[in-house]
Design a protein around this motif. Structure first.
Motif, short mmCIF file in Angstrom:
data_model
loop_
_atom_site.label_atom_id
_atom_site.label_comp_id
_atom_site.label_asym_id
_atom_site.label_seq_id
_atom_site.Cartn_x
_atom_site.Cartn_y
_atom_site.Cartn_z
N ALA A 651 0.87 -1.15 -0.09
CA ALA A 651 -0.17 -0.19 -0.13
C ALA A 651 0.87 1.27 0.12
N CYS A 652 0.31 2.33 -0.48
CA CYS A 652 1.34 3.63 -0.66
C CYS A 652 0.29 4.76 -0.60
N ALA A 653 0.63 5.92 0.06
CA ALA A 653 0.03 7.14 -0.04
C ALA A 653 1.07 8.32 -0.04
N GLY A 654 0.88 8.93 -1.36
CA GLY A 654 1.82 10.04 -1.55
C GLY A 654 2.75 9.67 -2.78
N ASP A 655 3.11 10.67 -3.30
CA ASP A 655 3.79 10.68 -4.67
C ASP A 655 5.26 9.70 -4.40
N VAL A 679 -1.08 -4.32 -5.06
CA VAL A 679 -0.78 -2.96 -4.85
C VAL A 679 -2.14 -1.86 -4.75
N VAL A 680 -2.07 -1.29 -3.66
CA VAL A 680 -3.28 -0.30 -3.38
C VAL A 680 -2.59 0.87 -3.01
N ASN A 681 -3.23 1.94 -3.65
CA ASN A 681 -2.88 3.36 -3.74
C ASN A 681 -4.09 4.25 -3.06
N VAL A 682 -3.54 4.80 -2.10
CA VAL A 682 -4.77 5.67 -1.39
C VAL A 682 -4.67 7.32 -1.49
N VAL A 683 -5.64 7.86 -1.90
CA VAL A 683 -5.54 9.37 -2.45
C VAL A 683 -5.95 10.19 -1.29
N GLY A 697 -15.19 7.08 5.27
CA GLY A 697 -14.67 5.79 5.79
C GLY A 697 -15.11 4.74 5.00
N LEU A 698 -14.39 3.53 4.95
CA LEU A 698 -14.84 2.33 4.28
C LEU A 698 -15.43 1.62 5.42
N SER A 699 -16.40 0.58 5.00
CA SER A 699 -16.88 -0.44 6.05
C SER A 699 -15.89 -1.33 6.34
N ASP A 700 -15.97 -2.16 7.36
CA ASP A 700 -14.97 -3.16 7.53
C ASP A 700 -14.96 -4.29 6.34
N ARG A 701 -16.03 -4.60 5.84
CA ARG A 701 -15.98 -5.52 4.79
C ARG A 701 -15.25 -5.10 3.55
N ASP A 702 -15.56 -3.97 3.41
CA ASP A 702 -14.95 -3.28 2.19
C ASP A 702 -13.53 -3.21 2.27
N PHE A 703 -13.10 -2.74 3.44
CA PHE A 703 -11.57 -2.60 3.77
C PHE A 703 -11.07 -3.89 3.75
N ASP A 704 -11.54 -4.99 4.12
CA ASP A 704 -11.01 -6.15 4.24
C ASP A 704 -10.80 -6.80 3.00
N MET A 705 -11.70 -6.51 1.93
CA MET A 705 -11.69 -6.81 0.69
C MET A 705 -10.67 -6.47 0.22
N ILE A 706 -10.08 -5.29 0.10
CA ILE A 706 -9.06 -4.46 -0.39
C ILE A 706 -7.74 -4.79 0.39
N PHE A 707 -7.59 -4.62 1.66
CA PHE A 707 -6.48 -4.86 2.33
C PHE A 707 -6.05 -6.43 2.94
N THR A 708 -7.30 -7.12 2.94
CA THR A 708 -7.43 -8.59 3.44
C THR A 708 -7.48 -8.35 5.17
N ALA A 709 -7.79 -9.48 5.72
CA ALA A 709 -7.73 -9.30 7.16
C ALA A 709 -6.79 -10.22 7.85
N ASP A 710 -6.01 -10.95 6.89
CA ASP A 710 -4.91 -12.01 7.38
C ASP A 710 -3.69 -11.94 6.71
N ARG A 711 -3.45 -11.15 5.76
CA ARG A 711 -2.19 -10.87 5.20
C ARG A 711 -1.28 -9.86 5.27
N PRO A 712 0.05 -9.88 5.10
CA PRO A 712 0.77 -8.70 5.85
C PRO A 712 0.36 -7.32 4.67
N ILE A 714 2.22 -3.70 3.82
CA ILE A 714 3.53 -3.08 3.93
C ILE A 714 3.01 -1.85 3.25
N PHE A 715 2.76 -0.77 4.30
CA PHE A 715 2.37 0.54 3.86
C PHE A 715 3.43 1.67 3.65
N ALA A 716 3.63 2.20 2.49
CA ALA A 716 4.59 3.25 2.44
C ALA A 716 3.69 4.60 2.56
#
Length: 819
Positions: A651-655, A679-683, A697-712, A714-716
């Motif tokens: 995951a990343c946020a910022g140029d 790869v997840v980009n956050v604006v 904000g995202l619902s817990d369901r939507d958040f877990d679908m994107i970021f997963t609930a059980d995988r590492p 790495i957020f830059a």
């Protein structure tokens, strides 16, 4: 307005050039007019004292008893009588000259005065019908002040006529000038308290006259109210010699008119004369400038102006108790807050309070029903000319939408992700140029001497920087009538823009990221103002306060550690979620989309962080719009694994974090082709919060679908890492979240060395993946060592050559747009 400003029937003699005036006070007011103004002043003083003390018996129709007194005495008396005095006299000149005027109270603890005058004018009862203009309404007015569930003790959004949050001192004069810009018929009377005058923002605000254009702007009439004391100490400007004070104010570009004394009858005459003189002089300045402007671009319209101001000296706590318990009160610091503090418990204090209240002769001021007598009802201006009902003090009533060019036409071509570069803020500058051209008179760009530095200089194709002091042939884009406001004071930029927005216009504040911290407290007060106004149906929405932060932490490699601080985001995120928005567009096209959205919004504080250095263009315009609309999203073209469950989320946020993340993904593809990477980009940073915490904000369901609930994961991140943890701590996958960001390591160095110092570089991100993906096991130890060796080699290269190695400096995403 030029006719109205001067048409008082009592034209004062022209003041001496550069001089200081004490206006003649004889026969300025007729007997009936003086008596009416004095009655208003007494009524406002009575109402001010009543708000501080009384729980019941508002008109003293019975003997005052302890049960009539509030159990907690809160509020501030000392500045109120002077504020009431000015208000009464300003009402006279509004009526005599048909002025469009608003009143800004710098002494924030003058809340009782602001409420009292709004009630006397009838506006308060129109806005709050239950606080009627009679005895019952007066009782409610008194009870609610500084009372649980009531209104604050300072000038506040709840007070009609206020555009100034009085909880913190120093901003009144900057707000006044912001209100006057592009408001040619408005006069802003700004009362500057002598305690407030000692603050840094206020001290800088005296320079604002250099940016005020008498042709297209309105006028600011500062009234420096010297009552001698702050909370417990003497006030500096009240204690320096008068000659020194007038030289100081003259040096700032003002022509001070001095009014001083404590005898009411004489002071009424002096103040009336001073106001007539000041307003006549303002009319002369504006007429001369506007006539010269009509004749051609040269002449007085372009010259420096010496504006009038009033220096008013009155005793602190004027008309209150002269002494209490054998100690002097009126004219001393003891009158600042509650002069009689033991009223419920001490019969002598109770008797003194009753004598004090009756000294205003309330039976002469209010009729049997508790309504202001006819003399008072007839004194103030009518309708929207009342300062408490002026629409400029409720700027949403005057707000018109901006004419915004189609930002899509300004975008950059993207043949493939990262194949071309652009300077995002330079691209934005071309669009802002046309925004300025299409919205003259209602859109301004503010910045502390950094518009060109932040690559927004395309705006100078259509407008100048405003500057009305002496100009040299070597100056560029300096003129008296521009839309760009630059002054090396973040306080002034913020204060001007707030005043501009609060009176119904639009704007953008661009700043170096590290130094926007200078206005942390000002942002805080404005955010509080917006939060309160959302609960007030009569307060109309205003344009959002928009920050563009460039020259940011990751590309301040030339200026070094002092210029490296992304912490403003943390300050902003402390505010109520209904108010704040933070955007981190990764490239030029997303920056255009985000900024267009921010300029259309209302009642928010929007913070946009964007780089000015050449950086990759990732998304074509249609994808950029969709990505910004979502606020975050999976970049399928950068991910691997065919859309299935990932082994790791990058995951990343910022140029810069986005660039380093994608470079890390390139390395992961090379070394671990079987690894499934998402790869997840956050604006929109608020998307990381639960939908129960923030509207975005995202619902817990939507958040877990994107970021997963059980995988590492790495957020830059662009800023301090713990902010991401704050936003995501409730998520199921939070234990798997590992954030890299700025950790207060910086110096003058190369761009890549800067990210290495903070462990945000591509090699360290790969090492984080190796450390946190169990399926990779021990077979990858040699790859991890290779990444560590790469970091060392890159560090050595910068030390030997003074620049980044070509393999990082010239890296380009090699995979096109395919997933």
């Amino acid at each position: 307005m030029r006719r109205a400003l001067r048409d008082s029937g009592r034209g004062a003699a022209a003041p001496r050039a550069g001089g200081t005036e004490r206006p003649a006070a004889t026969d300025r007011l007729g007997a009936a007019e003086a008596a009416a103004i004095d009655a208003w002043w007494r009524a406002a003083n009575y109402l001010s004292v009543g708000q501080i003390y009384l729980l019941d018996n508002p008109l003293l129709r019975e003997e005052l008893r302890p049960g009539h007194i509030k159990p907690r005495l809160l509020g501030h008396w000392g500045t109120s009588p002077g504020l009431n005095f000015c208000y009464a006299h300003l009402n006279r000149v509004i009526r005599a000259r048909d002025l469009d005027m608003i009143y800004i109270m710098g002494p924030g603890h003058g809340g009782p005065a602001a409420v009292a005058n709004a009630w006397l004018e009838g506006t308060y009862s129109e806005v709050y019908p239950d606080v009627s203009r009679d005895a019952a309404g007066m009782a409610r007015l008194f009870r609610q002040f500084s009372f649980p569930g009531g209104v604050p003790s300072h000038v506040a959004p709840e007070t009609p006529g206020s555009i100034h949050e009085g909880g913190e001192l120093g901003y009144s004069l900057a707000h006044a000038y912001g209100a006057a810009f592009d408001n040619p018929d408005l006069v802003v009377a700004c009362i500057v308290g002598d305690g407030e005058a000692e603050t840094g923002p206020l001290a800088a605000s005296w320079h604002s006259g250099t940016w005020l254009d008498p042709v297209r702007d309105g006028a600011v009439l500062p009234i420096l109210h010297l009552n001698g004391y702050k909370i417990a100490n003497p006030a500096v400007l009240a204690r320096i010699p008068e000659e020194e004070l007038t030289l100081l104010l003259s040096g700032y570009g003002y022509r001070p008119i001095l009014v001083s004394g404590d005898e009411p009858a004489a002071m009424h005459q002096k103040m009336a004369a001073a106001l007539d003189q000041a307003l006549d002089e303002i009319a002369r300045i504006q007429e001369a400038a506007r006539d010269a402007r009509a004749e051609g671009p040269d002449g007085q319209a372009n010259g420096r102006v010496r504006w009038p101001m009033i220096v008013l000296r009155t005793p602190k706590g004027w008309t209150g108790p002269k002494e209490v318990d054998g100690l002097p009160v009126e004219g001393t610091w003891r009158s600042h807050q509650v002069p009689l503090s033991r009223v419920r418990d001490d019969p002598e204090h109770l008797a003194r309070l009753e004598d004090w209240l009756r000294s205003y002769r309330p039976d002469e001021l209010f009729d049997a029903d508790g309504r202001p007598v006819e003399t008072l009802r007839e004194l103030p201006p009518r309708g929207r000319r009342r300062m408490s009902a002026n629409p400029h003090a409720n700027g949403g009533e005057l707000l018109r939408p901006l004419v915004l060019p189609d930002f899509r036409l300004y975008g950059v071509e993207v043949d493939g992700p990262g194949e071309r570069t652009a300077e995002p803020t330079r691209v934005l500058g071309a669009w802002l140029r046309d925004v300025l051209a299409a919205n003259r008179g209602r859109f301004r760009l503010m910045g502390p001497d950094e518009t060109a530095s932040n690559r927004l200089d395309a705006v100078f194709e259509v407008t100048d920087r405003v500057f009305r002091a002496e100009r040299y042939p070597t100056d560029e884009h300096q003129g008296p009538h521009g839309q760009v406001m630059e002054v090396l004071s973040e306080h002034l930029c913020q204060g001007w823009l707030e005043g501009y927005l609060l009176t119904g216009r639009h704007g953008l504040f661009n700043s170096y990221e590290a130094f926007v911290h200078i206005v942390d407290a000002m942002f805080n007060q404005h955010a509080k103002w917006l939060e309160v106004t959302r609960r007030l149906a009569w307060r109309r929405p205003i344009a959002s306060l928009n920050y563009l932060l460039s020259s940011h932490v990751w590309r301040q490699d030339h200026n070094g550690f002092t210029h490296q601080d992304p912490g403003f985001l943390d300050v902003v995120m402390n505010k109520k979620p209904e108010i704040v928005r933070v955007y981190l567009p990764p490239d030029a096209n997303t920056l255009l989309s985000v900024t267009d959205h921010c300029l259309r919004s209302r009642d928010y504080v929007n913070v946009v962080v964007a780089g000015k250095q050449p950086s990759p263009n990732w998304l074509p315009m249609d994808q950029a719009i969709a990505h910004c609309t979502r606020g975050l999203g999976i970049w399928e073209w950068a991910s691997t694994g065919g859309g299935g469950d990932p082994d790791v989320v990058m995951a990343c946020a910022g140029d810069v974090p986005t660039l380093e993340t994608l470079a890390a993904v390139d390395l992961l593809r090379q070394y671990f082709p079987e690894l499934r990477v998402r790869v997840v980009n956050v604006v929109d940073l608020m998307r990381l919060q639960p939908d129960t915490e923030h509207p975005h904000g995202l619902s817990d369901r939507d958040f877990d679908m994107i970021f997963t609930a059980d995988r590492p994961v790495i957020f830059a991140f662009h800023g301090y890492p713990y902010l991401i943890h704050r936003l995501a701590y409730r998520r199921a996958g939070h234990p798997n979240l590992h954030v890299r960001g700025y950790k207060e390591e910086g110096t003058t160095t190369t761009p890549f060395d800067m990210v290495m110092m903070n462990d945000l570089d591509r090699y360290h991100l790969v090492m984080d993946v190796i450390d946190r993906v169990p399926s990779l096991g021990g077979r990858v130890a040699h790859i991890r060592q290779r990444m560590a060796d790469k970091r060392l080699a890159m560090r050595v290269h910068t030390r030997e050559h003074g620049e980044d190695a070509p393999e990082v400096r010239d890296w380009v995403w090699p995979y096109g747009g395919a997933s």
